[in-house]
Every structure is written in structure tokens, then in C-alpha cells.
Design a protein around this motif. Structure first.
Motif, PDB file in Angstrom:
ATOM      1  N   UNK A 156       0.819  -1.214   0.000  1.00  0.00           N
ATOM      2  CA  UNK A 156       0.000   0.000   0.000  1.00  0.00           C
ATOM      3  C   UNK A 156       0.852   1.263   0.000  1.00  0.00           C
ATOM      4  N   UNK A 157       2.038   1.172   0.579  1.00  0.00           N
ATOM      5  CA  UNK A 157       2.913   2.345   0.668  1.00  0.00           C
ATOM      6  C   UNK A 157       3.178   2.954  -0.709  1.00  0.00           C
ATOM      7  N   UNK A 158       3.242   2.105  -1.727  1.00  0.00           N
ATOM      8  CA  UNK A 158       3.516   2.617  -3.070  1.00  0.00           C
ATOM      9  C   UNK A 158       2.395   3.513  -3.572  1.00  0.00           C
ATOM     10  N   UNK A 159       1.197   3.322  -3.025  1.00  0.00           N
ATOM     11  CA  UNK A 159       0.068   4.153  -3.442  1.00  0.00           C
ATOM     12  C   UNK A 159       0.198   5.593  -2.975  1.00  0.00           C
ATOM     13  N   UNK A 160       1.135   5.851  -2.045  1.00  0.00           N
ATOM     14  CA  UNK A 160       1.342   7.224  -1.571  1.00  0.00           C
ATOM     15  C   UNK A 160       2.200   8.027  -2.553  1.00  0.00           C
ATOM     16  N   UNK A 165       6.771  10.005  -9.285  1.00  0.00           N
ATOM     17  CA  UNK A 165       7.659   9.445  -8.249  1.00  0.00           C
ATOM     18  C   UNK A 165       7.866   7.948  -8.458  1.00  0.00           C
ATOM     19  N   UNK A 166       6.830   7.253  -8.901  1.00  0.00           N
ATOM     20  CA  UNK A 166       6.954   5.816  -9.195  1.00  0.00           C
ATOM     21  C   UNK A 166       7.923   5.621 -10.359  1.00  0.00           C
ATOM     22  N   UNK A 194      14.589  16.261  -6.084  1.00  0.00           N
ATOM     23  CA  UNK A 194      13.378  16.536  -5.307  1.00  0.00           C
ATOM     24  C   UNK A 194      12.469  15.317  -5.279  1.00  0.00           C
ATOM     25  N   UNK A 195      12.281  14.683  -6.439  1.00  0.00           N
ATOM     26  CA  UNK A 195      11.435  13.489  -6.510  1.00  0.00           C
ATOM     27  C   UNK A 195      12.017  12.353  -5.652  1.00  0.00           C
ATOM     28  N   UNK A 196      13.331  12.155  -5.771  1.00  0.00           N
ATOM     29  CA  UNK A 196      13.981  11.097  -4.987  1.00  0.00           C
ATOM     30  C   UNK A 196      13.784  11.362  -3.494  1.00  0.00           C
ATOM     31  N   UNK A 197      13.935  12.622  -3.098  1.00  0.00           N
ATOM     32  CA  UNK A 197      13.735  12.998  -1.695  1.00  0.00           C
ATOM     33  C   UNK A 197      12.320  12.682  -1.219  1.00  0.00           C
ATOM     34  N   UNK A 198      11.330  12.959  -2.074  1.00  0.00           N
ATOM     35  CA  UNK A 198       9.937  12.665  -1.721  1.00  0.00           C
ATOM     36  C   UNK A 198       9.713  11.161  -1.583  1.00  0.00           C
TER      37      UNK A 198
END
Length: 226
Positions: A156-160, A165-166, A194-198
Motif C-alpha cells: 500500500x505504501x507505493x500508493x502514496x 515518483x513511481x 526533489x522526486x527522490x527525496x519525496x
């Protein structure tokens, strides 16, 4: 010891190797060896007492190996600043995969040139991962049997994560650098950072090495996939 100096703890069961590493590191103005340990248990005690920035960790040691010591030093609930840089004799070592899963920020071969050792310590101390992209890929592909078969549901974490970002996480798992990801997605390198940080924040990961492992373990990326 000046401000900005990287504090290093040497962990290896061979005193001669520790001495060699100490000589290399103490020649650098911005690196200070604050202590040594001969096994994992001593390493944990020394980390608590000395608060190093980077732990140079051997894998195979008596009493407690480097994987378990890494887990206890960098695991959940550990607030200390210590990052672990694993030392290994072989570049494709199954223990390295376990150490990365345990929280290591990267690994280095024991016979790496002195300049690489020093650079690796600086990189890890700065919060980056020290693992050549090609080696990330080779490690995870080689030990695919340790990873999920792909039958498991995606966490489910991937849904965040956002769609972009995916995309970035998949490219990190493929071993691409920020510059290569930027070129692939036609965005700036700053945007990629920035994306990697998120991604790291949302998934509760320390660095891009753990992100790559997570992508494989979650089934987002399949070993051998392009």
C-alpha cells in the motif's frame, strides 16, 4: 578536530587492516578516525560511546557479524547520525545484499584504491549512497532468488507516491544516476533530486540504495527487467 570533519569508526577483526585504513584516513585533513572495533558487538558499543558519522564495517566477524551490527546501528528508532559503509572482499557477495537491507548506505571492496575509500566515506557522510549504479543492478539481479517472485501484492505504501515518483523509483532501481534519470524524463537534475527525496520520505527509506532494494522487494521492479 575541526568543524566539518568526518568522524570514522573502523570495524574489522583483522588489526592489520584496521591499521592500514587508519593510515590512509588520517592523512586526510577532513577525516578523523575516532575509534576501532574488532567485531559487531564492540562496534555497537563504540557507536554509542563515540557517535561517529561513518562506520567502516567488515561483514564477516566473530561474536556478531557486520550485517546484524548494521541492523542495530541503523535500524528503526535509531536517532544517531552514524551511516554504515560495508567492506567486502568480493563485489558480488550475498551478505552485501543483506547489509543493504539492514540499513547500510553502500559498500566498497577491501582492495579499493585509497582515493576511492576516502571518497566513499565523504559521500556516505554527506547522506548519499555509495554504490555504483551498475553494481546495484548486478547485486539485485544476481540474488533474485532472495527477492519476491512477483506473485505478492504491491504494498500500500507505493500508493502514496505520485505517478512521476513511481517512474523515478523504477529508474533508481535500474541503477540510473540522477543525471541519467533527468535525461530519461526530460527534466532537470534538481527536479529528480526533489522526486527522490519525496520517495525516500514517503517510504521511510534512508537513501537510494534502500530505495532500489525496496523497488525489487515490493515487486515494482522485477529482477532482469529493463
Amino acid at each position: 578536530m575541526s568543524v566539518g570533519t568526518v568522524r570514522v569508526l573502523l570495524v574489522d577483526d583483522q588489526p592489520l587492516l584496521r591499521t592500514g585504513f587508519r593510515m590512509i584516513l588520517e592523512a586526510e585533513q577532513d577525516v578523523a578516525v575516532v575509534g576501532e572495533a574488532g567485531d559487531g558487538l564492540q562496534a555497537i558499543e563504540q557507536v554509542r560511546a563515540l557517535q561517529p558519522d561513518v562506520v567502516l564495517m567488515d561483514i564477516r566477524m566473530p561474536r556478531m557479524d557486520g550485517v546484524e551490527a548494521t541492523r542495530q546501528i541503523t535500524g528503526p528508532g535509531r536517532d544517531g547520525p552514524a551511516k554504515v559503509l560495508v567492506l567486502t572482499t568480493f563485489d558480488l557477495d550475498e551478505y552485501v545484499v543483506e547489509a543493504l537491507r539492514a540499513g547500510a548506505s553502500g559498500f566498497l571492496l577491501k582492495d579499493a584504491p585509497a582515493v576511492e575509500l576516502v571518497q566513499a566515506i565523504r559521500v556516505v557522510a554527506a547522506g548519499e549512497a555509495m554504490l555504483a549504479p551498475s553494481i546495484t543492478r548486478r547485486l539485485l539481479d544476481k540474488y533474485a532468488d532472495h527477492l519476491p517472485s512477483g506473485e505478492e501484492p504491491v504494498p500500500d505504501m507505493l500508493n502514496t507516491l505520485t505517478e512521476r515518483e513511481v517512474e523515478v523509483l523504477k529508474l533508481v532501481a535500474r541503477g540510473l544516476s540522477n543525471a541519467e534519470i533527468a535525461a530519461d524524463l526530460f527534466v532537470s537534475e534538481t527536479t529528480v533530486k526533489t522526486h527522490v527525496g519525496h520517495v525516500l520520505t514517503k517510504l521511510g527509506l534512508r537513501d537510494r540504495v534502500q530505495a532500489a532494494v525496496y523497488a525489487y522487494e515490493s515487486g515494482l521492479v522485477r529482477p532482469g527487467a529493463q
